[in-house]
Scaffold this active site. Structure first.
Site, PDB file in Angstrom:
ATOM      1  N   ASP A 134      10.531  11.132 -18.969  1.00  0.00           N
ATOM      2  CA  ASP A 134      10.673   9.824 -19.615  1.00  0.00           C
ATOM      3  C   ASP A 134      10.867   9.956 -21.122  1.00  0.00           C
ATOM      4  O   ASP A 134      11.797   9.374 -21.694  1.00  0.00           O
ATOM      5  CB  ASP A 134       9.447   8.942 -19.345  1.00  0.00           C
ATOM      6  CG  ASP A 134       9.128   8.827 -17.865  1.00  0.00           C
ATOM      7  OD1 ASP A 134      10.031   9.122 -17.059  1.00  0.00           O
ATOM      8  OD2 ASP A 134       7.998   8.461 -17.521  1.00  0.00           O
ATOM      9  N   SER A 135       9.993  10.731 -21.773  1.00  0.00           N
ATOM     10  CA  SER A 135      10.115  10.838 -23.234  1.00  0.00           C
ATOM     11  C   SER A 135      11.412  11.564 -23.605  1.00  0.00           C
ATOM     12  O   SER A 135      12.035  11.250 -24.626  1.00  0.00           O
ATOM     13  CB  SER A 135       8.899  11.527 -23.844  1.00  0.00           C
ATOM     14  OG  SER A 135       8.771  12.844 -23.374  1.00  0.00           O
ATOM     15  N   CYS A 178       6.790 -13.687   3.700  1.00  0.00           N
ATOM     16  CA  CYS A 178       5.367 -13.807   4.044  1.00  0.00           C
ATOM     17  C   CYS A 178       4.729 -15.066   3.448  1.00  0.00           C
ATOM     18  O   CYS A 178       5.032 -16.165   3.890  1.00  0.00           O
ATOM     19  CB  CYS A 178       4.648 -12.527   3.612  1.00  0.00           C
ATOM     20  SG  CYS A 178       2.985 -12.422   4.255  1.00  0.00           S
ATOM     21  N   GLU A 204      10.794  -5.237   2.934  1.00  0.00           N
ATOM     22  CA  GLU A 204      10.842  -4.219   1.878  1.00  0.00           C
ATOM     23  C   GLU A 204      10.062  -2.949   2.215  1.00  0.00           C
ATOM     24  O   GLU A 204      10.198  -1.923   1.558  1.00  0.00           O
ATOM     25  CB  GLU A 204      10.328  -4.819   0.558  1.00  0.00           C
ATOM     26  CG  GLU A 204       8.828  -5.129   0.494  1.00  0.00           C
ATOM     27  CD  GLU A 204       8.436  -6.479   1.111  1.00  0.00           C
ATOM     28  OE1 GLU A 204       9.181  -6.991   1.966  1.00  0.00           O
ATOM     29  OE2 GLU A 204       7.355  -6.997   0.762  1.00  0.00           O
ATOM     30  N   HIS A 226       7.506  -8.137   6.314  1.00  0.00           N
ATOM     31  CA  HIS A 226       7.896  -7.551   5.019  1.00  0.00           C
ATOM     32  C   HIS A 226       9.118  -6.632   5.179  1.00  0.00           C
ATOM     33  O   HIS A 226       8.966  -5.467   5.530  1.00  0.00           O
ATOM     34  CB  HIS A 226       6.723  -6.756   4.432  1.00  0.00           C
ATOM     35  CG  HIS A 226       5.638  -7.635   3.941  1.00  0.00           C
ATOM     36  ND1 HIS A 226       5.603  -8.119   2.650  1.00  0.00           N
ATOM     37  CD2 HIS A 226       4.554  -8.159   4.564  1.00  0.00           C
ATOM     38  CE1 HIS A 226       4.545  -8.895   2.492  1.00  0.00           C
ATOM     39  NE2 HIS A 226       3.892  -8.932   3.646  1.00  0.00           N
ATOM     40  N   GLY A 233       7.662  16.775 -23.061  1.00  0.00           N
ATOM     41  CA  GLY A 233       8.217  17.731 -22.122  1.00  0.00           C
ATOM     42  C   GLY A 233       8.507  17.049 -20.791  1.00  0.00           C
ATOM     43  O   GLY A 233       9.128  17.624 -19.911  1.00  0.00           O
TER      44      GLY A 233
END
Ligand code: XMP
Length: 503
Positions: free
Chosen positions: A221-222, A76, A165, A163, A218
């Site tokens: 990620d953590s 683009c 993607e 685009h 909980g």
């Protein structure tokens, strides 16, 4: 490790390009256009230049000295910039081209291998290329633009005005794969799981001695960050789980069980009474969030102070958080972190092993590390917990009311096979009372809102079109089983303008 660099000129789709490349087994990173070294590093085997919010006349420059050094796909804005600066021309389009268009392939290109001669692509631009740059040949057009794609073979430049993607470019993944595998020569065998051993080694060398602490919420990620850290430094890592009393039904038990199942030692601090008493009388959403955040930090801090030689703070920051908080060009800052401010206060070094991973990749890491599927499949849940879903004052009774309604709703979604078909679903409790009737009695009760959204990363969202029979069943059960609820409604708002959570 071989890498693709996606050079970000500020398009809303830049991070999506990184995701697409990684889905194709190519490790990709987003690099802002103004933070490039003078020449491409040796591990960078290919480049994608992103689109931009700007137009070519006033937008950021492409790195001249990089052109020709690596194969590059220009999307683009970048395709237009290369045309305008390379001896071609760009002019304002008569009509802003936005939305689907039919691409007609006019000449051969490695990008088109396996792509139909006419195929739907997604356009989003207001300028268009009116003359090609020196050494270029056109490879595709649409009914409204003559140069939808071109190549400059000598410079290894492949340029498209659409685009690839975006999913609405129906064969976009094939085009990207052709560029990455055939043009750049990537092996395409990268997976996040392959990184586990090197992540663990890196953590070990980042934390040669002393203790690390981390708050476990909980969430995925953590938990994954903690597992990696525990594998790296063993008992020198201390995980702390604060039970705020604001989790979903059965969640504290389920979370602690999952930690146990993977052998992760975690200290649980029961603190629901402290949270409810701190939240007493507070109605304002921001004040609620701040109160929860501060109390969380206080509790975490006093637990940390019981330990000696703590030097590191582990956080489960993931890639979109990093990009959102300023690493990209199109930054919008969110302050979702629950332990913000702690590292400076305790003079701890921040450790963020997941900062180059997307949510779905973190899930794959978790799976590989042995986390149960039921844990990995759970919907996202905000740090401040049910408090941001209880409008008005947060009391133990109201939290319980919401918890019950939420559990019934999620149960119906599971039963009807919809839980995994929606990105996030939950109930919200409104203080709005309305008149109901039970038997011969008038009841004046509160309202439950059901929310279910489809999203990829929480940045934008659409309401999930749940079948009416699913909504009816959830409403029926909530009205029958949760005292003091006389009305159930469904939230039809998109994000933007609404946020996913109500507060
Ligand atoms: P919003 O409400 O901003 O939510 O549209 C987007 C996504 O982020 C989650 N969320 C949070 N997560 N701490 C978190 O860890 C927070 O303070 C927080 N607020 C929102 C939300 O559940 C949704 O998935």
């Amino acid at each position: 490790m071989e890498k693709l660099w996606v050079i970000d000129f500020g398009s809303q789709y830049s991070l999506l390009i990184v995701r697409r490349a990684r889905e194709l087994g190519v490790y990709a990173e987003l690099i802002p256009w103004n933070r490039l070294p003078p020449t491409p590093p040796s591990e960078v085997k290919g480049l994608i230049f992103s689109g931009s919010y700007a137009s070519v006349s006033e937008g950021p420059p492409l790195p001249d000295t990089w052109i020709g050094k690596r194969p590059a796909l220009a999307i683009c804005y970048s395709a237009q910039w290369l045309a305008a600066k390379g001896g071609g021309a760009v002019a304002e389009s008569h009509a802003r081209e936005y939305g689907p268009a039919t691409l007609e392939i006019t000449d051969s290109s490695p990008l088109w291998r396996g792509v139909a001669n006419r195929t739907q692509v997604w356009m989003s631009h207001s300028d268009t290329i009116t003359a090609l740059p020196h050494g270029a040949r056109a490879t595709a057009r649409t009914s409204s633009i003559p140069y939808a794609a071109y190549e400059i073979p000598l410079q290894k430049v492949y340029a498209v005005q659409f685009h690839p993607e975006v999913i609405h470019t129906l064969e976009g993944s094939i085009m990207l794969r052709n560029f990455l595998y055939d043009v750049c020569g990537f092996a395409g065998d990268w997976t996040p799981e392959k990184e586990i051993e090197s992540l663990i080694d890196a953590l070990r060398s980042q934390m040669p001695e002393g203790r690390a602490i981390g708050a476990l919420s909980g969430g995925i990620d953590s938990t994954v960050a903690a597992l990696l850290c525990y594998r790296a430094i063993g008992d020198r890592f201390v995980g702390i789980f604060v039970d705020t009393g604001l989790l979903r039904e059965g969640e504290t038990e389920a979370v602690l069980e999952a930690y146990q199942a993977v052998g992760l030692p975690v200290r649980c601090i029961p603190a629901s009474e402290s949270f409810f008493s701190a939240l007493k009388g507070i109605h304002d959403p921001e004040l609620k969030r701040k109160t929860i955040g501060q109390l969380f930090i206080q509790l975490f801090e006093s637990e940390a102070q019981k330990l000696t030689d703590v030097r590191y703070l582990l956080q489960g920051t993931i890639y979109p958080d990093v990009v959102e908080s300023g690493a990209g060009v199109s930054a919008t800052i969110k302050s979702h972190h629950n332990v913000g401010g702690l590292p400076e206060k305790l003079s701890l070094k921040l450790i963020e092993p997941l900062k180059f991973f997307f949510k779905d990749e973190v899930r794959s890491l978790g799976r590989q590390l042995g986390l149960p599927e039921s844990f990995l499949r759970r919907h996202p849940f905000p740090g401040p917990g049910l408090a941001v879903r209880i409008l008005g004052e947060v009391t133990p009774e109201r939290a319980e009311r919401l918890r019950r309604a939420d559990a019934l709703y999620l149960h119906v979604l599971q039963e009807k096979g919809w839980y995994d078909q929606t990105w996030q679903a939950f109930a919200v409790l409104l203080p709005q009372r309305s008149v109901g009737v039970a038997g011969d009695q008038r009841r004046y009760g509160e309202t439950i809102v059901l929310r279910a959204v489809n999203s990829t990363d929480g940045m934008t969202a659409e309401p999930t079109p749940l079948p009416m029979e699913v909504l009816f069943e959830a409403a029926r059960r909530i009205l029958a089983e949760v005292p003091d609820i006389v009305r159930v409604v469904y939230d039809l708002s998109t994000k933007p303008p609404a946020t996913i959570e109500w507060e």
